[in-house]
Design a protein around this motif. Structure first.
Motif, PDB file in Angstrom:
ATOM      1  N   ILE A  53     -56.025 -17.799 -20.030  1.00 45.43           N
ATOM      2  CA  ILE A  53     -55.455 -16.486 -20.323  1.00 45.43           C
ATOM      3  C   ILE A  53     -56.328 -15.836 -21.385  1.00 45.43           C
ATOM      4  CG2 ILE A  53     -53.467 -15.165 -21.117  1.00 45.43           C
ATOM      5  CD1 ILE A  53     -51.701 -17.571 -20.430  1.00 45.43           C
ATOM      6  N   VAL A  54     -56.907 -14.677 -21.067  1.00 47.02           N
ATOM      7  CA  VAL A  54     -57.652 -13.888 -22.053  1.00 47.02           C
ATOM      8  C   VAL A  54     -56.713 -12.781 -22.518  1.00 47.02           C
ATOM      9  CG1 VAL A  54     -59.713 -12.526 -22.529  1.00 47.02           C
ATOM     10  CG2 VAL A  54     -59.809 -14.405 -20.873  1.00 47.02           C
ATOM     11  N   PHE A  55     -56.417 -12.781 -23.827  1.00 43.77           N
ATOM     12  CA  PHE A  55     -55.404 -11.861 -24.354  1.00 43.77           C
ATOM     13  C   PHE A  55     -56.043 -10.780 -25.215  1.00 43.77           C
ATOM     14  CE2 PHE A  55     -52.288 -10.312 -27.377  1.00 43.77           C
ATOM     15  CZ  PHE A  55     -51.207 -10.050 -26.548  1.00 43.77           C
ATOM     16  N   SER A  56     -55.685  -9.516 -24.925  1.00 45.49           N
ATOM     17  CA  SER A  56     -56.189  -8.358 -25.655  1.00 45.49           C
ATOM     18  C   SER A  56     -55.094  -7.814 -26.574  1.00 45.49           C
ATOM     19  CB  SER A  56     -56.638  -7.276 -24.667  1.00 45.49           C
ATOM     20  OG  SER A  56     -57.145  -6.148 -25.334  1.00 45.49           O
ATOM     21  N   HIS A  57     -55.377  -7.788 -27.872  1.00 46.93           N
ATOM     22  CA  HIS A  57     -54.381  -7.374 -28.855  1.00 46.93           C
ATOM     23  C   HIS A  57     -54.173  -5.861 -28.869  1.00 46.93           C
ATOM     24  CE1 HIS A  57     -57.434  -5.796 -31.642  1.00 46.93           C
ATOM     25  NE2 HIS A  57     -58.127  -6.915 -31.514  1.00 46.93           N
ATOM     26  N   GLY A  58     -53.082  -5.430 -29.479  1.00 46.22           N
ATOM     27  CA  GLY A  58     -52.802  -4.015 -29.652  1.00 46.22           C
ATOM     28  C   GLY A  58     -53.620  -3.424 -30.785  1.00 46.22           C
ATOM     29  N   PHE A  59     -53.495  -2.103 -30.953  1.00 52.84           N
ATOM     30  CA  PHE A  59     -54.280  -1.384 -31.954  1.00 52.84           C
ATOM     31  C   PHE A  59     -54.125  -2.003 -33.340  1.00 52.84           C
ATOM     32  CE2 PHE A  59     -54.365   1.928 -35.279  1.00 52.84           C
ATOM     33  CZ  PHE A  59     -55.706   2.289 -35.184  1.00 52.84           C
ATOM     34  N   GLY A  60     -55.263  -2.277 -33.996  1.00 46.52           N
ATOM     35  CA  GLY A  60     -55.261  -2.747 -35.367  1.00 46.52           C
ATOM     36  C   GLY A  60     -55.105  -4.242 -35.538  1.00 46.52           C
ATOM     37  N   TRP A  61     -54.679  -4.944 -34.512  1.00 46.16           N
ATOM     38  CA  TRP A  61     -54.446  -6.377 -34.634  1.00 46.16           C
ATOM     39  C   TRP A  61     -55.761  -7.148 -34.525  1.00 46.16           C
ATOM     40  CZ3 TRP A  61     -50.023  -8.949 -35.968  1.00 46.16           C
ATOM     41  CH2 TRP A  61     -48.884  -8.141 -36.139  1.00 46.16           C
ATOM     42  N   SER A  62     -55.704  -8.437 -34.292  1.00 44.67           N
ATOM     43  CA  SER A  62     -56.901  -9.268 -34.258  1.00 44.67           C
ATOM     44  C   SER A  62     -56.576 -10.563 -33.527  1.00 44.67           C
ATOM     45  CB  SER A  62     -57.384  -9.588 -35.673  1.00 44.67           C
ATOM     46  OG  SER A  62     -56.506 -10.503 -36.310  1.00 44.67           O
ATOM     47  N   MET A  63     -57.526 -11.469 -33.542  1.00 41.73           N
ATOM     48  CA  MET A  63     -57.321 -12.785 -32.938  1.00 41.73           C
ATOM     49  C   MET A  63     -56.222 -13.576 -33.649  1.00 41.73           C
ATOM     50  SD  MET A  63     -60.683 -14.757 -34.409  1.00 41.73           S
ATOM     51  CE  MET A  63     -61.022 -14.747 -36.180  1.00 41.73           C
ATOM     52  N   THR A  84     -61.218 -10.414 -31.036  1.00 41.35           N
ATOM     53  CA  THR A  84     -60.912  -9.375 -32.017  1.00 41.35           C
ATOM     54  C   THR A  84     -61.707  -8.124 -31.675  1.00 41.35           C
ATOM     55  OG1 THR A  84     -60.403 -10.927 -33.803  1.00 41.35           O
ATOM     56  CG2 THR A  84     -61.076  -8.711 -34.449  1.00 41.35           C
ATOM     57  N   HIS A  85     -61.012  -7.052 -31.284  1.00 37.70           N
ATOM     58  CA  HIS A  85     -61.684  -5.818 -30.878  1.00 37.70           C
ATOM     59  C   HIS A  85     -62.092  -4.994 -32.099  1.00 37.70           C
ATOM     60  CE1 HIS A  85     -60.616  -6.729 -26.785  1.00 37.70           C
ATOM     61  NE2 HIS A  85     -59.310  -6.657 -27.021  1.00 37.70           N
ATOM     62  N   LEU A  86     -62.928  -3.993 -31.869  1.00 33.88           N
ATOM     63  CA  LEU A  86     -63.479  -3.193 -32.964  1.00 33.88           C
ATOM     64  C   LEU A  86     -62.437  -2.365 -33.707  1.00 33.88           C
ATOM     65  CD1 LEU A  86     -66.851  -1.883 -31.454  1.00 33.88           C
ATOM     66  CD2 LEU A  86     -66.555  -3.575 -33.267  1.00 33.88           C
ATOM     67  N   ASP A  87     -61.303  -2.092 -33.091  1.00 36.32           N
ATOM     68  CA  ASP A  87     -60.265  -1.321 -33.774  1.00 36.32           C
ATOM     69  C   ASP A  87     -59.444  -2.173 -34.730  1.00 36.32           C
ATOM     70  OD1 ASP A  87     -57.511  -2.101 -32.127  1.00 36.32           O
ATOM     71  OD2 ASP A  87     -59.309  -2.133 -30.883  1.00 36.32           O
ATOM     72  N   SER A  88     -59.722  -3.472 -34.816  1.00 34.71           N
ATOM     73  CA  SER A  88     -58.952  -4.358 -35.685  1.00 34.71           C
ATOM     74  C   SER A  88     -59.044  -3.924 -37.146  1.00 34.71           C
ATOM     75  CB  SER A  88     -59.460  -5.794 -35.553  1.00 34.71           C
ATOM     76  OG  SER A  88     -58.825  -6.634 -36.501  1.00 34.71           O
ATOM     77  N   ALA A 138     -56.443 -15.446 -15.904  1.00 32.34           N
ATOM     78  CA  ALA A 138     -55.555 -14.287 -16.021  1.00 32.34           C
ATOM     79  C   ALA A 138     -55.931 -13.507 -17.273  1.00 32.34           C
ATOM     80  CB  ALA A 138     -54.093 -14.726 -16.100  1.00 32.34           C
ATOM     81  N   VAL A 139     -55.613 -12.222 -17.280  1.00 38.16           N
ATOM     82  CA  VAL A 139     -55.728 -11.409 -18.483  1.00 38.16           C
ATOM     83  C   VAL A 139     -54.333 -10.928 -18.867  1.00 38.16           C
ATOM     84  CG1 VAL A 139     -58.104 -10.675 -18.112  1.00 38.16           C
ATOM     85  CG2 VAL A 139     -56.227  -9.316 -17.156  1.00 38.16           C
ATOM     86  N   ALA A 140     -54.144 -10.724 -20.161  1.00 32.50           N
ATOM     87  CA  ALA A 140     -52.882 -10.215 -20.668  1.00 32.50           C
ATOM     88  C   ALA A 140     -53.190  -9.333 -21.872  1.00 32.50           C
ATOM     89  CB  ALA A 140     -51.947 -11.360 -21.070  1.00 32.50           C
ATOM     90  N   GLY A 141     -52.233  -8.481 -22.213  1.00 33.21           N
ATOM     91  CA  GLY A 141     -52.436  -7.625 -23.374  1.00 33.21           C
ATOM     92  C   GLY A 141     -51.173  -6.873 -23.716  1.00 33.21           C
ATOM     93  N   HIS A 142     -51.135  -6.398 -24.956  1.00 31.97           N
ATOM     94  CA  HIS A 142     -49.999  -5.624 -25.437  1.00 31.97           C
ATOM     95  C   HIS A 142     -50.463  -4.244 -25.860  1.00 31.97           C
ATOM     96  CE1 HIS A 142     -47.147  -4.498 -28.865  1.00 31.97           C
ATOM     97  NE2 HIS A 142     -46.420  -4.399 -27.771  1.00 31.97           N
ATOM     98  N   SER A 143     -49.766  -3.196 -25.408  1.00 36.81           N
ATOM     99  CA  SER A 143     -50.039  -1.823 -25.806  1.00 36.81           C
ATOM    100  C   SER A 143     -51.471  -1.440 -25.417  1.00 36.81           C
ATOM    101  CB  SER A 143     -49.759  -1.672 -27.309  1.00 36.81           C
ATOM    102  OG  SER A 143     -49.756  -0.327 -27.708  1.00 36.81           O
ATOM    103  N   TRP A 144     -52.318  -1.090 -26.400  1.00 36.04           N
ATOM    104  CA  TRP A 144     -53.702  -0.757 -26.059  1.00 36.04           C
ATOM    105  C   TRP A 144     -54.383  -1.958 -25.388  1.00 36.04           C
ATOM    106  CZ3 TRP A 144     -57.764   1.492 -30.055  1.00 36.04           C
ATOM    107  CH2 TRP A 144     -58.818   2.098 -29.336  1.00 36.04           C
ATOM    108  N   GLY A 145     -53.997  -3.142 -25.793  1.00 32.52           N
ATOM    109  CA  GLY A 145     -54.537  -4.336 -25.157  1.00 32.52           C
ATOM    110  C   GLY A 145     -54.149  -4.438 -23.694  1.00 32.52           C
ATOM    111  N   ALA A 146     -52.936  -3.997 -23.363  1.00 30.72           N
ATOM    112  CA  ALA A 146     -52.535  -3.986 -21.961  1.00 30.72           C
ATOM    113  C   ALA A 146     -53.351  -2.980 -21.173  1.00 30.72           C
ATOM    114  CB  ALA A 146     -51.049  -3.674 -21.845  1.00 30.72           C
TER     115      ALA A 146
END
Length: 314
Positions: A53-63, A84-88, A138-146
């Protein structure tokens, strides 16, 4: 909701395993990203043929976020990878940074880079090498991560003329879990339309099987509509989709970003537990055809006299 001490609940969740987690694992940045990609890798301490599972966080979050999901999935036998995306907030990229208009694309490229370098991540965790099933992803994410994850499932961003942009879907991804994914761009507020133009999706090509999770009290300042905006990914995508609508849930869906987090205004351990169980059952069934856990979980929710949500499938 079933009694968590019942035989059925234990069968649905499976016996939890001890988890090993390593961070940061650093992947060299591709051109234009600037910052190397920092990743957290979590896996059960034992067992083989682990689905990913590759998980993408929401805005501002991180690993470092989303422990209620990442820890649970890893304990249930999945390899969980959290970039951890650049918006973290941990990276503190300023709004005027020249990368800002492309951060939404960098996010998607982060997920693709993780898939490209799964072998590197596998070697980074002691004892993990040779235990990962690279064919069950699988991929998963919350908010912007979704939103980021949905693009790998086949969603596409519309240009100003309403024409679908580049197809960035990935055939390696076999399923998705989309938590509080924003809806159609026709319903954006003027602010969102001006500053977040990438929030104009087409779900017409999102054909990969997915579970969409929405809260019936999730009211976004980005949309002129109410909570039903978050059901658009289910309504407007073709086949092989399920929609879990959580009663009383706001954008954090009861607290999936973390325990005792300030952003959570609808804290509900029971609601989070339901998300844990149903997402696990869905992913097991989607990645292992023939697994009956999803049907069992769906039937249990339907027969619950005091359900925390409702489930639809097509």
């Amino acid at each position: 909701m079933p009694d968590p001490n019942s035989t059925y609940a234990h069968q649905l969740a499976g016996a939890p395993r001890r988890v090993i987690s390593v961070k940061p694992v650093v992947l060299p940045a591709p051109a234009g990203r600037g910052e190397d990609l920092q990743v957290r890798v979590s896996a059960p301490a034992t067992g083989g043929e682990l689905p990913v599972i590759v998980f993408s966080h929401g805005f501002g979050w991180s690993m470092n976020g989303y422990a209620p999901l990442a820890d649970h999935w890893a304990a249930q036998g999945f390899l969980v990878v959290q970039p951890t995306h650049l918006d973290s907030r941990t990276l503190a990229v300023p709004a005027e940074d020249p990368r800002t208009p492309r951060i939404w694309r960098h996010r998607i490229e982060d997920l693709t880079l993780v898939l490209d370098r799964l072998d590197v991540l596998e070697e980074a965790v002691p004892g993990l090498a040779g235990r990962v099933d690279h064919g069950r992803i699988a991929v998963a994410g919350h908010s912007w991560g979704a939103q980021s994850a949905s693009v790998l499932l086949g969603a596409r961003v519309l240009d100003p003329d309403g024409v679908p942009g580049e197809d960035m879907s990935d055939p390696r991804v076999k399923a998705g879990v989309l938590l509080a994914l924003t809806g159609l761009g026709d319903d954006l507020t003027p602010f969102a339309a001006e500053h977040l133009p990438f929030l104009r999706p087409s779900f017409d090509g999102m054909t990969t099987p997915a579970l969409v999770v929405a809260g019936d009290q999730d009211r976004s300042h980005l949309s002129t509509r109410g909570p039903d905006w978050f059901t658009d990914p289910y309504t407007h995508s073709p086949g092989a989709k399920s929609l879990l609508t959580l009663f009383g849930a706001e954008h954090s869906l009861g607290g999936i970003p973390g325990y005792e987090v300030a952003e959570t205004t609808d804290e509900s351990p029971a609601r989070v537990a339901l998300v844990q169980r149903l997402t696990t059952a869905f992913l097991r069934s989607a990645l292992h055809p023939g697994d009956t856990g999803w049907r069992t979980a769906a039937a249990a929710l339907e027969s619950d006299p005091h359900p925390l949500g409702k489930l639809r499938s097509k």
